[in-house]
Design a protein around this motif. Structure first.
Motif, short mmCIF file in Angstrom:
data_model
loop_
_atom_site.label_atom_id
_atom_site.label_comp_id
_atom_site.label_asym_id
_atom_site.label_seq_id
_atom_site.Cartn_x
_atom_site.Cartn_y
_atom_site.Cartn_z
N ILE A 40 0.82 -1.21 0.00
CA ILE A 40 0.00 0.00 0.00
C ILE A 40 0.86 1.27 0.00
CG2 ILE A 40 -1.62 1.32 1.40
CD1 ILE A 40 -2.91 -1.30 2.19
N VAL A 41 1.93 1.30 0.76
CA VAL A 41 2.74 2.52 0.88
C VAL A 41 3.39 2.89 -0.46
CG1 VAL A 41 4.74 3.54 2.01
CG2 VAL A 41 3.06 2.30 3.36
N PRO A 42 4.09 1.99 -1.15
CA PRO A 42 4.68 2.40 -2.45
C PRO A 42 3.63 2.76 -3.50
CG PRO A 42 5.71 0.40 -1.69
CD PRO A 42 4.56 0.65 -0.79
N VAL A 43 2.51 2.06 -3.50
CA VAL A 43 1.47 2.38 -4.48
C VAL A 43 0.90 3.76 -4.22
CG1 VAL A 43 -0.87 1.73 -5.22
CG2 VAL A 43 0.89 -0.01 -5.03
N SER A 44 0.65 4.09 -2.97
CA SER A 44 0.09 5.41 -2.67
C SER A 44 1.12 6.51 -2.96
CB SER A 44 -0.38 5.47 -1.22
OG SER A 44 0.69 5.25 -0.34
N VAL A 45 2.39 6.29 -2.65
CA VAL A 45 3.43 7.29 -2.96
C VAL A 45 3.56 7.45 -4.47
CG1 VAL A 45 5.92 7.73 -2.85
CG2 VAL A 45 4.68 6.99 -0.81
N GLY A 46 3.52 6.35 -5.20
CA GLY A 46 3.59 6.43 -6.66
C GLY A 46 2.40 7.16 -7.25
N PHE A 47 1.21 6.90 -6.71
CA PHE A 47 0.02 7.57 -7.20
C PHE A 47 0.11 9.09 -6.98
CE2 PHE A 47 -4.23 9.28 -6.28
CZ PHE A 47 -4.83 9.07 -7.52
N ILE A 48 0.57 9.48 -5.80
CA ILE A 48 0.71 10.90 -5.51
C ILE A 48 1.77 11.53 -6.42
CG2 ILE A 48 1.44 12.55 -3.74
CD1 ILE A 48 0.15 10.64 -1.69
N ALA A 49 2.87 10.82 -6.66
CA ALA A 49 3.93 11.36 -7.52
C ALA A 49 3.43 11.53 -8.96
CB ALA A 49 5.13 10.44 -7.48
N ILE A 50 2.72 10.55 -9.47
CA ILE A 50 2.19 10.65 -10.84
C ILE A 50 1.18 11.78 -10.93
CG2 ILE A 50 0.76 9.46 -12.55
CD1 ILE A 50 2.22 6.88 -11.73
N ARG A 51 0.34 11.92 -9.92
CA ARG A 51 -0.66 12.97 -9.92
C ARG A 51 -0.01 14.36 -9.89
NH1 ARG A 51 -3.63 14.33 -5.07
NH2 ARG A 51 -5.01 15.99 -5.66
N LYS A 52 1.00 14.51 -9.06
CA LYS A 52 1.69 15.81 -8.99
C LYS A 52 2.47 16.07 -10.28
CE LYS A 52 3.36 17.51 -5.23
NZ LYS A 52 2.44 18.59 -4.92
N GLY A 53 3.06 15.03 -10.86
CA GLY A 53 3.79 15.20 -12.11
C GLY A 53 2.87 15.60 -13.25
N LEU A 54 1.71 14.98 -13.33
CA LEU A 54 0.75 15.35 -14.37
C LEU A 54 0.23 16.77 -14.16
CD1 LEU A 54 -1.28 12.06 -14.87
CD2 LEU A 54 0.32 13.12 -16.46
N GLY A 55 0.01 17.14 -12.92
CA GLY A 55 -0.42 18.50 -12.64
C GLY A 55 0.62 19.52 -13.06
N PHE A 56 1.87 19.22 -12.78
CA PHE A 56 2.95 20.13 -13.19
C PHE A 56 3.04 20.20 -14.71
CE2 PHE A 56 7.41 20.62 -14.45
CZ PHE A 56 7.64 21.91 -13.99
N LEU A 57 2.93 19.06 -15.38
CA LEU A 57 3.00 19.02 -16.84
C LEU A 57 1.87 19.80 -17.47
CD1 LEU A 57 4.38 17.79 -19.37
CD2 LEU A 57 2.78 15.89 -19.15
N PHE A 58 0.64 19.61 -16.97
CA PHE A 58 -0.50 20.34 -17.52
C PHE A 58 -0.42 21.82 -17.26
CE2 PHE A 58 -3.11 16.21 -17.29
CZ PHE A 58 -2.78 15.89 -18.60
N SER A 59 0.06 22.21 -16.08
CA SER A 59 0.19 23.64 -15.80
C SER A 59 1.27 24.26 -16.69
CB SER A 59 0.50 23.88 -14.33
OG SER A 59 1.79 23.42 -14.01
N SER A 60 2.34 23.52 -16.98
CA SER A 60 3.38 24.03 -17.88
C SER A 60 2.85 24.16 -19.30
CB SER A 60 4.59 23.10 -17.87
OG SER A 60 5.18 23.07 -16.60
N LEU A 61 2.04 23.20 -19.72
CA LEU A 61 1.48 23.28 -21.07
C LEU A 61 0.46 24.40 -21.20
CD1 LEU A 61 1.01 19.49 -21.88
CD2 LEU A 61 2.65 21.07 -22.89
N ARG A 62 -0.30 24.66 -20.15
CA ARG A 62 -1.27 25.77 -20.18
C ARG A 62 -0.54 27.12 -20.24
NH1 ARG A 62 -4.31 23.34 -15.55
NH2 ARG A 62 -5.56 21.75 -16.55
N ALA A 63 0.59 27.21 -19.56
CA ALA A 63 1.32 28.48 -19.52
C ALA A 63 2.03 28.76 -20.85
CB ALA A 63 2.34 28.45 -18.40
N ALA A 64 2.33 27.72 -21.62
CA ALA A 64 3.06 27.90 -22.88
C ALA A 64 2.19 28.46 -23.99
CB ALA A 64 3.65 26.58 -23.34
#
Length: 64
Positions: A40-64
């Motif tokens: 459970i711990v690695p899956v939840s950490v991975g999920f949070i990391a992917i979610r934050k990474g996608l959020g950063f990617l989408f915010s960078s694409l919106r700003a461009a």
């Protein structure tokens, strides 16, 4: 008003749960929870990391 018996044969003065649940049952549940922690711990950490990474990617694409 008379006391109502919800379950036939149940004694209102003794708790029903303590007669059913034993220490061995609780120990089994605790062992299963501890056994699931390495999954459970690695899956939840991975999920949070992917979610934050996608959020950063989408915010960078919106700003461009």
């Amino acid at each position: 008003m008379p006391s109502l018996m919800v379950f036939a044969g149940a004694d209102a003065s003794t708790p029903v749960l303590s007669g059913v649940v034993t220490a061995a049952m609780l120990n089994g549940v605790f062992n299963e929870i501890v056994g699931l922690l390495p999954v459970i711990v690695p899956v939840s950490v991975g999920f949070i990391a992917i979610r934050k990474g996608l959020g950063f990617l989408f915010s960078s694409l919106r700003a461009a």
